[in-house]
Design a protein around this motif. Sequence first.
Motif, PDB file in Angstrom:
ATOM      1  N   UNK A   1      29.618  29.933  45.301  1.00 39.97           N
ATOM      2  CA  UNK A   1      28.916  28.385  45.824  1.00 39.97           C
ATOM      3  C   UNK A   1      29.786  28.286  46.903  1.00 39.97           C
ATOM      4  N   UNK A   2      31.304  28.775  47.055  1.00 36.73           N
ATOM      5  CA  UNK A   2      31.505  28.347  48.313  1.00 36.73           C
ATOM      6  C   UNK A   2      31.188  29.823  49.672  1.00 36.73           C
ATOM      7  N   UNK A   3      29.857  30.657  48.751  1.00 40.99           N
ATOM      8  CA  UNK A   3      29.657  31.242  49.526  1.00 40.99           C
ATOM      9  C   UNK A   3      30.465  32.786  50.080  1.00 40.99           C
ATOM     10  N   UNK A   4      31.304  32.880  49.396  1.00 43.82           N
ATOM     11  CA  UNK A   4      32.279  34.410  49.168  1.00 43.82           C
ATOM     12  C   UNK A   4      31.666  35.357  48.101  1.00 43.82           C
ATOM     13  N   UNK A   5      31.198  35.150  47.383  1.00 43.65           N
ATOM     14  CA  UNK A   5      30.488  35.866  46.413  1.00 43.65           C
ATOM     15  C   UNK A   5      29.306  35.959  46.634  1.00 43.65           C
ATOM     16  N   UNK A   6      27.962  36.729  47.198  1.00 42.39           N
ATOM     17  CA  UNK A   6      26.561  36.403  47.450  1.00 42.39           C
ATOM     18  C   UNK A   6      25.620  36.636  45.913  1.00 42.39           C
ATOM     19  N   UNK A   7      26.673  37.598  44.912  1.00 41.19           N
ATOM     20  CA  UNK A   7      25.637  37.894  43.836  1.00 41.19           C
ATOM     21  C   UNK A   7      26.829  38.139  43.229  1.00 41.19           C
ATOM     22  N   UNK A   8      26.492  38.167  41.690  1.00 43.33           N
ATOM     23  CA  UNK A   8      27.154  37.584  40.682  1.00 43.33           C
ATOM     24  C   UNK A   8      26.419  38.075  39.699  1.00 43.33           C
ATOM     25  N   UNK A   9      26.999  39.135  38.851  1.00 43.29           N
ATOM     26  CA  UNK A   9      26.961  39.400  37.762  1.00 43.29           C
ATOM     27  C   UNK A   9      27.784  39.808  36.366  1.00 43.29           C
ATOM     28  N   UNK A  10      27.474  38.630  35.379  1.00 43.50           N
ATOM     29  CA  UNK A  10      28.069  39.532  34.509  1.00 43.50           C
ATOM     30  C   UNK A  10      27.520  41.001  33.827  1.00 43.50           C
ATOM     31  N   UNK A  11      28.487  41.263  32.965  1.00 40.10           N
ATOM     32  CA  UNK A  11      27.891  42.578  32.663  1.00 40.10           C
ATOM     33  C   UNK A  11      28.318  42.518  30.799  1.00 40.10           C
ATOM     34  N   UNK A  12      26.901  42.975  29.796  1.00 38.42           N
ATOM     35  CA  UNK A  12      27.186  42.800  28.517  1.00 38.42           C
ATOM     36  C   UNK A  12      27.654  44.423  28.520  1.00 38.42           C
ATOM     37  N   UNK A  13      29.190  44.182  28.248  1.00 35.76           N
ATOM     38  CA  UNK A  13      29.408  46.180  27.627  1.00 35.76           C
ATOM     39  C   UNK A  13      30.949  45.603  26.669  1.00 35.76           C
ATOM     40  N   UNK A  14      31.470  46.914  26.414  1.00 34.96           N
ATOM     41  CA  UNK A  14      32.646  46.869  26.064  1.00 34.96           C
ATOM     42  C   UNK A  14      34.234  47.368  26.871  1.00 34.96           C
ATOM     43  N   UNK A  15      33.465  48.064  28.525  1.00 35.50           N
ATOM     44  CA  UNK A  15      33.847  48.488  28.887  1.00 35.50           C
ATOM     45  C   UNK A  15      34.167  47.427  30.583  1.00 35.50           C
ATOM     46  N   UNK A  16      33.163  47.389  30.510  1.00 38.03           N
ATOM     47  CA  UNK A  16      32.601  46.747  32.199  1.00 38.03           C
ATOM     48  C   UNK A  16      32.551  45.105  32.214  1.00 38.03           C
ATOM     49  N   UNK A  17      33.086  43.776  32.685  1.00 39.82           N
ATOM     50  CA  UNK A  17      33.016  43.192  32.580  1.00 39.82           C
ATOM     51  C   UNK A  17      32.628  42.198  33.566  1.00 39.82           C
ATOM     52  N   UNK A  18      31.854  42.853  34.774  1.00 38.56           N
ATOM     53  CA  UNK A  18      31.005  42.391  35.809  1.00 38.56           C
ATOM     54  C   UNK A  18      31.055  42.503  36.929  1.00 38.56           C
ATOM     55  N   UNK A  19      30.311  42.534  38.033  1.00 41.74           N
ATOM     56  CA  UNK A  19      30.137  43.092  39.065  1.00 41.74           C
ATOM     57  C   UNK A  19      29.631  41.806  39.831  1.00 41.74           C
ATOM     58  N   UNK A  20      30.355  42.007  41.246  1.00 44.27           N
ATOM     59  CA  UNK A  20      30.235  41.077  42.366  1.00 44.27           C
ATOM     60  C   UNK A  20      29.868  41.588  43.591  1.00 44.27           C
ATOM     61  N   UNK A  21      28.970  40.963  44.490  1.00 44.82           N
ATOM     62  CA  UNK A  21      29.382  41.703  45.701  1.00 44.82           C
ATOM     63  C   UNK A  21      29.322  40.025  46.764  1.00 44.82           C
TER      64      UNK A  21
ATOM     65  N   UNK B   1      20.407  42.221  55.097  1.00 43.42           N
ATOM     66  CA  UNK B   1      19.563  40.955  54.907  1.00 43.42           C
ATOM     67  C   UNK B   1      17.809  40.276  54.301  1.00 43.42           C
ATOM     68  N   UNK B   2      18.237  40.055  53.184  1.00 46.64           N
ATOM     69  CA  UNK B   2      17.328  38.987  52.370  1.00 46.64           C
ATOM     70  C   UNK B   2      17.341  39.789  50.669  1.00 46.64           C
ATOM     71  N   UNK B   3      17.700  41.113  50.973  1.00 45.15           N
ATOM     72  CA  UNK B   3      17.866  41.565  49.267  1.00 45.15           C
ATOM     73  C   UNK B   3      18.122  39.808  48.562  1.00 45.15           C
ATOM     74  N   UNK B   4      17.583  40.226  47.853  1.00 47.50           N
ATOM     75  CA  UNK B   4      17.464  39.122  46.324  1.00 47.50           C
ATOM     76  C   UNK B   4      17.295  39.748  45.209  1.00 47.50           C
ATOM     77  N   UNK B   5      18.682  38.563  44.162  1.00 41.69           N
ATOM     78  CA  UNK B   5      18.250  39.174  42.951  1.00 41.69           C
ATOM     79  C   UNK B   5      16.619  38.110  42.939  1.00 41.69           C
TER      80      UNK B   5
END
Length: 112
Positions: A52-72, A106-110
């Motif tokens: 919400x503060x703009x520090x994370x542009x893209x937030x992706x929780x991951x469904x995995x036993x090893x990886x929890x998530x990815x953040x740009x 610039x302009x890349x988005x989910x």
Amino acid sequence: MSTTVTDEQIQALAATAKPYSLALLHWGPERTMDGAGAIELEHQRRMVSLRADGVIAILCPVVSDTVAGVAVMTVPAGEAAEIMAADPCVRAGMMRCEVHPCHGFPGDAIPG
């Protein structure tokens, strides 16, 4: 691949690249410790707040036993590493985080 891309298009896109940081969260050994649910909720609250503060542009929780998530993240890698080191799940050993500098366009988005 159905779209033809020219060398000039690649060069033009590359010229617009902006620096970001990629935070990769991996599950740690304390993932199921007592109180993990409450700690993970605080982690989620913090990550959504950073988004919400703009520090994370893209937030992706991951469904995995090893990886929890990815953040740009929109901050330099050193700052991103400091931010993530203060994460409740990282501090508790439930997750570990690695941060890498990266570039985005610039302009890349989910797609919504």
